[in-house]
Design an enzyme around this catalytic site. Structure first.
Site, mmCIF file in Angstrom:
data_model
loop_
_atom_site.group_PDB
_atom_site.id
_atom_site.type_symbol
_atom_site.label_atom_id
_atom_site.label_comp_id
_atom_site.label_asym_id
_atom_site.label_seq_id
_atom_site.Cartn_x
_atom_site.Cartn_y
_atom_site.Cartn_z
ATOM 1 N N LEU A 1 0.460 -1.312 0.118
ATOM 2 C CA LEU A 1 0.409 -0.024 -0.137
ATOM 3 C C LEU A 1 0.520 1.235 0.056
ATOM 4 O O LEU A 1 1.906 1.392 0.915
ATOM 5 C CB LEU A 1 -0.388 -0.308 1.363
ATOM 6 C CG LEU A 1 -1.917 -0.579 1.838
ATOM 7 C CD1 LEU A 1 -2.695 -0.572 3.061
ATOM 8 C CD2 LEU A 1 -2.758 -0.860 -0.165
ATOM 9 N N ASP A 2 0.620 2.359 -1.187
ATOM 10 C CA ASP A 2 1.361 3.433 -0.733
ATOM 11 C C ASP A 2 1.384 3.887 0.480
ATOM 12 O O ASP A 2 0.451 3.381 1.405
ATOM 13 C CB ASP A 2 0.760 4.513 -1.268
ATOM 14 C CG ASP A 2 0.515 3.732 -3.699
ATOM 15 O OD1 ASP A 2 1.509 2.975 -3.760
ATOM 16 O OD2 ASP A 2 0.048 4.485 -4.250
ATOM 17 N N ALA A 3 1.870 4.730 1.380
ATOM 18 C CA ALA A 3 2.620 4.977 2.229
ATOM 19 C C ALA A 3 1.010 6.378 2.223
ATOM 20 O O ALA A 3 1.171 6.175 3.794
ATOM 21 C CB ALA A 3 3.755 6.327 2.298
#
Length: 260
Positions: A122-124
């Site tokens: 998951l992206d930051a």
């Protein structure tokens, strides 16, 4: 930024100490099938314990000691693997180490005595459901494109998507790395400055949901993953982690085997 304190559900994480348990429970915990389906496999004479076919429901086995086979294939003792669900907060990178010193999801995982790794990324700045495990085969089943396990996101986007924009997502759009597979998309809440869109995809390209929504004219403001296949995040608090139930592991395996 204040980091959420690692928390768990009331149930403790799995113990490494082997204890006798009913065969059908062992098969369910190993992710072979649900407990009810495991009972059907036993009744059908498809399960062997230490080389002997077992059809009774009261048989107990000791994980790691007794040899259990289903259709001639050895079942890995369930205590060898750990399956965790994390409600990832924003600001954490989905890695176990970060040379830049940013917060990492490993900071949120209680010490289990095992080295678990994230299943996908998951992206930051994306929140929500993230799986972690030490089971490489299980992770591969969920991540590999040919298994097509769906992932559902709730996105707050700029503007108000029209039905035509949503239909473009459903038909698939052409991104810089090629056309996407058709997605499920619905408008959950329409606003003036921003709206909520629920979107389900079966691929795992980098920042795919963000790129798809931007492509149809509605850049993402916030993105939250709600579900992977049959597994929903539910009411797990942000920053908290819990162990998956045997039934949840079995359901995810079944979803991968059936292509979602």
């Amino acid at each position: 930024m204040t980091r959420p304190r690692p928390t768990t559900s009331e149930e403790p994480l799995a113990s490494d100490a082997p204890k006798p348990e009913r065969l059908q429970k062992f098969l369910a915990r190993a992710g072979v099938a649900s407990r009810r389906r495991a009972e059907e496999l036993i009744a059908a004479g498809r399960v062997r314990v230490n080389g002997e076919t077992v059809t009774a429901m009261g048989v107990k086995v000791v994980p790691g000691v007794d040899v259990v086979e289903v259709d001639g294939v050895s079942v890995v003792p369930p205590q060898l693997h750990l399956y965790l669900m994390l409600n990832k907060p924003a600001g954490y990178v989905t890695t176990l180490k970060d040379p830049l010193g940013r917060p990492i999801v490993a900071d949120l995982i209680p010490d289990t005595g095992r080295r678990v790794f994230p299943v996908g990324r998951l992206d930051a700045d994306t929140t929500g459901l993230l799986l972690l495990t030490d089971d490489g085969e299980f992770a591969q089943m969920l991540m590999h494109p040919r298994f097509h396990v769906p992932k559902t996101y709730l996105a707050r986007v700029e503007g108000r998507p029209t039905e035509r924009a949503l239909q473009r997502l459903r038909d698939g759009v052409v991104l810089s790395d090629g056309p996407t597979q058709p997605a499920q998309a619905e408008l959950v809440d329409a606003g003036i400055g921003s709206s909520l869109v629920r979107i389900t995809i079966r691929e795992g390209r980098k920042r795919q949901v963000r790129r798809m929504l931007k492509h149809v004219g509605h850049p993402v403001i916030e993105l939250h993953r709600e579900r992977i296949g049959p597994l929903a995040l539910g009411d797990l608090p942000e920053g908290a982690v819990r162990e998956l139930t045997p039934e949840e592991v079995a359901a995810l395996r079944t979803a991968a085997e059936r292509g979602g």
